[in-house]
Design an enzyme around this catalytic site. Sequence first.
Site, PDB file in Angstrom:
ATOM      1  N   HIS A 155       0.855  -1.178   0.000  1.00  0.00           N
ATOM      2  CA  HIS A 155       0.000   0.000   0.000  1.00  0.00           C
ATOM      3  C   HIS A 155       0.893   1.230   0.000  1.00  0.00           C
ATOM      4  CE1 HIS A 155      -3.749   2.253   0.725  1.00  0.00           C
ATOM      5  NE2 HIS A 155      -2.932   3.110   1.313  1.00  0.00           N
ATOM      6  N   CYS A 156       0.681   2.100  -0.985  1.00  0.00           N
ATOM      7  CA  CYS A 156       1.556   3.261  -1.160  1.00  0.00           C
ATOM      8  C   CYS A 156       0.793   4.534  -0.805  1.00  0.00           C
ATOM      9  CB  CYS A 156       2.059   3.321  -2.605  1.00  0.00           C
ATOM     10  SG  CYS A 156       3.185   4.692  -2.927  1.00  0.00           S
ATOM     11  N   VAL A 157       1.240   5.232   0.239  1.00  0.00           N
ATOM     12  CA  VAL A 157       0.570   6.466   0.636  1.00  0.00           C
ATOM     13  C   VAL A 157       0.796   7.571  -0.396  1.00  0.00           C
ATOM     14  CG1 VAL A 157       0.670   5.946   3.092  1.00  0.00           C
ATOM     15  CG2 VAL A 157       2.572   7.165   2.031  1.00  0.00           C
ATOM     16  N   TRP A 158       1.850   7.464  -1.193  1.00  0.00           N
ATOM     17  CA  TRP A 158       2.128   8.491  -2.203  1.00  0.00           C
ATOM     18  C   TRP A 158       1.067   8.518  -3.295  1.00  0.00           C
ATOM     19  CZ3 TRP A 158       5.772  12.194  -1.722  1.00  0.00           C
ATOM     20  CH2 TRP A 158       6.798  11.985  -0.775  1.00  0.00           C
ATOM     21  N   ASN A 161      -3.360   4.592  -2.720  1.00  0.00           N
ATOM     22  CA  ASN A 161      -3.927   3.393  -3.310  1.00  0.00           C
ATOM     23  C   ASN A 161      -3.008   2.219  -3.020  1.00  0.00           C
ATOM     24  OD1 ASN A 161      -5.695   1.807  -4.767  1.00  0.00           O
ATOM     25  ND2 ASN A 161      -5.335   2.809  -6.733  1.00  0.00           N
TER      26      ASN A 161
END
Length: 308
Positions: A155-158, A161
């Site tokens: 899971h990528c906070v950048w 998504n």
Amino acid sequence: MYRSGFVMAWNVFKFCTALRGLGSIMILLVLGVVGVSYYAVVLSIYGPALISGGLDSFIALLVLIMFHFLLVMLLWSYFSVVLTDPGGVPPNYRQVVDEERGDVDRLAGSEFSPLATPDPTNARVRYCRKCNQLKPPRCHHCSVCGRCVLKMDHHCVWVVNCVGALNYKYFLLFLFYTLLETTLVTLSLLPYFIEFFSDGEVSGSPSTLATTFLAFVLNLAFALSVFGFMIMHISLVSGNTTTIEAYEKKTTPKWRYDLGRKRNFEQVFGTVQRYWFIPAYSDEDLRKMPALQGLEYPSKPDLDSQEL
């Protein structure tokens, strides 16, 4: 003991909720870095240099063309990751695959209730107790998204998504174009950054100088960090694995989804070369490659059985 366990679970839930809220801020941060870079490169330095004439004007034109091309590809790839669902488990999912043994079982009957037919105590059935549903091969539960994600990488906070089966290629292209863009900005601003520490007088207003200095530092930091991240994901793609699976493989002697570097690459980017560097797939690949849909993956046992 029960109370402490409950508090720990509640704290984890709060942490996941905070990550969801942080994502929107990270998008603004990405756009902020793009804005600062655009102001420094285009508006402050190389845009005005176009009218100077001579070699400086030619160099400025090349820098601006490359900058805008990479910026378009970067933003296209970035918002493709943000807006593309990484893939969830279909409600009518029936096939159960044992990843460790390579066995394929099919549940009896044309229709079944996902709560009644599968036995979650069966070790050969991948079952998510949080989602209360079957899990396809290479699928994992994301605590931040609160659901199972097909071929989940992380899971990528950048990008606010999950990175999974349907947007992993877009994520890799985002890293690729970010690396190229930040490297270009760093190199194009390097002479002006060096000028800050020279004994001569530095031209430009204080705001322009501050923006140029900030843009150089930010792009250098991003270029170095993305370079390391890119190297890691190149290694993952070459072995046809994900970040989660790379950790799990520590106890697995052989990885059944490793089909060789060429086919591993095609499992992510497709077989049509003109689509490799854009965040999209050809209709031909989407029809012929089930792996791009995130539910079925060719593996070594499957290939061996086809050759017999």
